[in-house]
Design a protein around this motif. Sequence first.
Motif, PDB file in Angstrom:
ATOM      1  N   CYS A   1       0.995  -0.980   0.065  1.00 17.95           N
ATOM      2  CA  CYS A   1      -0.217   0.369  -0.249  1.00 17.95           C
ATOM      3  C   CYS A   1       1.142   1.383   0.163  1.00 17.95           C
ATOM      4  O   CYS A   1       0.182   2.666  -0.302  1.00 17.95           O
ATOM      5  CB  CYS A   1      -1.107   0.002   0.939  1.00 17.95           C
ATOM      6  N   TYR A   2       2.051   1.205  -0.298  1.00 19.51           N
ATOM      7  CA  TYR A   2       2.504   2.025   0.116  1.00 19.51           C
ATOM      8  C   TYR A   2       3.089   3.349  -0.829  1.00 19.51           C
ATOM      9  O   TYR A   2       3.481   2.344  -1.749  1.00 19.51           O
ATOM     10  CB  TYR A   2       4.406   1.749   0.623  1.00 19.51           C
TER      11      TYR A   2
ATOM     12  N   GLY B   1      -0.326   2.423   6.191  1.00 19.74           N
ATOM     13  CA  GLY B   1      -0.173   1.382   7.170  1.00 19.74           C
ATOM     14  C   GLY B   1      -1.305   0.739   6.886  1.00 19.74           C
ATOM     15  O   GLY B   1      -1.828  -0.110   7.661  1.00 19.74           O
TER      16      GLY B   1
ATOM     17  N   CYS C   1      -1.717  -2.055   4.634  1.00 21.89           N
ATOM     18  CA  CYS C   1      -1.894  -3.671   4.089  1.00 21.89           C
ATOM     19  C   CYS C   1      -1.108  -4.479   5.182  1.00 21.89           C
ATOM     20  O   CYS C   1      -0.999  -5.764   5.125  1.00 21.89           O
ATOM     21  CB  CYS C   1      -1.748  -3.837   2.998  1.00 21.89           C
ATOM     22  N   ARG C   2       0.233  -3.975   5.602  1.00 20.44           N
ATOM     23  CA  ARG C   2       0.778  -4.815   7.245  1.00 20.44           C
ATOM     24  C   ARG C   2       1.722  -5.595   6.227  1.00 20.44           C
ATOM     25  O   ARG C   2       2.094  -6.603   6.172  1.00 20.44           O
ATOM     26  CB  ARG C   2       0.040  -5.488   8.174  1.00 20.44           C
TER      27      ARG C   2
ATOM     28  N   CYS D   1       4.485  -5.137   5.028  1.00 17.00           N
ATOM     29  CA  CYS D   1       5.747  -4.334   5.510  1.00 17.00           C
ATOM     30  C   CYS D   1       6.249  -4.334   6.575  1.00 17.00           C
ATOM     31  O   CYS D   1       7.251  -3.404   7.562  1.00 17.00           O
ATOM     32  CB  CYS D   1       5.847  -2.563   4.953  1.00 17.00           C
TER      33      CYS D   1
ATOM     34  N   CYS E   1       6.777   0.685   6.986  1.00 13.78           N
ATOM     35  CA  CYS E   1       6.139   2.458   6.716  1.00 13.78           C
ATOM     36  C   CYS E   1       5.524   3.644   7.121  1.00 13.78           C
ATOM     37  O   CYS E   1       5.497   4.611   6.850  1.00 13.78           O
ATOM     38  CB  CYS E   1       5.126   2.015   4.959  1.00 13.78           C
TER      39      CYS E   1
HETATM   40 FE1  FES Z   1       0.772  -1.775   3.166  1.00 18.20          FE
HETATM   41 FE2  FES Z   1       3.395  -0.902   4.842  1.00 18.20          FE
HETATM   42  S1  FES Z   1       3.151  -1.383   2.165  1.00 18.20           S
HETATM   43  S2  FES Z   1       1.200  -0.891   5.995  1.00 18.20           S
END
Ligand code: FES
Length: 381
Positions: free
Chosen positions: A40-41, A49, A51-52, A54, A68
């Motif tokens: 998602c970044y 934050g 998708c979790r 990362c 992120c």
């Molecule tokens: Fe999605 Fe960090 S890239 S939570």
Amino acid sequence: MEKAASDNIVVIDGHEFTFTPGETILQVAQRNGIDIPTLCYLKGAPHTGACRICVVEVEGARALVASCAAPAGNKMVVRTESPAVLKARRLNIELLLASGHHNCLVQELNMDSWTDFQLKSMEAEEHQDLCPAYGDCRLQDLAVRYQVKTTRFEPSEPRHPIENVNPFIVRDFSRCVMCGRCVQACNDVQVNRAISYGYRGIASKIVTAGDRPYIQSDCVFCGECLQACPVGALVSKEDFQRERTTGEVKKVRTTCAYCGVGCQLYLHVKDNKIRKITGVEDVGPNYGSLCVKGRFGYDFIHHPDRLKKPLIRENGDFREASWDEALNLITDKLSRIKDQQGPDAIGVLSSARITNEENYLAQKWTRAVIGTNSIDHCARL
Ligand code: FES
């Protein structure tokens, strides 16, 4: 390894790195060549934050943290590939795969490497049902990287019909993982503010004002959302309609020829045909963004009606001519006007649809060859 030069030192995977206050763990890692996967970044936009993917382990923290969104801290000890991190990433990928209609074969094929996966998927017969983002999908890449072959969760049923009523973008909500990148691309990068989050819980959806189709909204079809979408929820109409195949796509970098800005873009070429266009990220002047023409205005290239030869009008009808014949005719006529009525009887209108270099040449030719200052530009009309 960076030298410890200040108090701001973070330890990532056993290496010490300095950071500037406010930098996230992800930014420090990326700057130092440590690969933490993201979904998602979106660079340059506020972190969500969502998708979790990362997540990393931070010593002393009660739970895994999204790198992120988490700022680096002094003497923080971070592990990016610990067993707990890998387990969490796999679970998150499973949940994302179960959150919609992601028919990209990752769940059906027993693949041990990306090459094996591609080779095996090329043998599959059911390509017409493949996701249009096949081979260009962040979620698919992650599933292959982390060897997520099955999901323990029941896939959710599509809740919203496909939106296919504009000439450029198809919205398939059944593939949306609600990462929010499209919303950020629209609101924070292009600042069009045409889309946002709508509804609640399992019915959540990315909506325009009043949940209308794009064509009836404030959308200007720049396609920034399309480029940001990491899955197959937003695809170009052409991609959506074409026959699904798993062949190789070649990316060719070039400069957009629609105007003098000089946006950098990639042509995605397959079978010698342009399949889509994306902006080159991290490079000026456009840093990945494109306008509707640069992103979608390429059907003329392969169009059967495209003019490829000059036409000369004779007795009210056009006939094809060679370039030499057409240029000689123009030269003769302009020379005659110039001889008989002087150079100021000729005026030249240049165009915003050509490059700066071509506009420069047009004014140079008008002044130096024709001998008049009667040169203007369509932008003033
Ligand atoms: Fe999605 Fe960090 S890239 S939570």
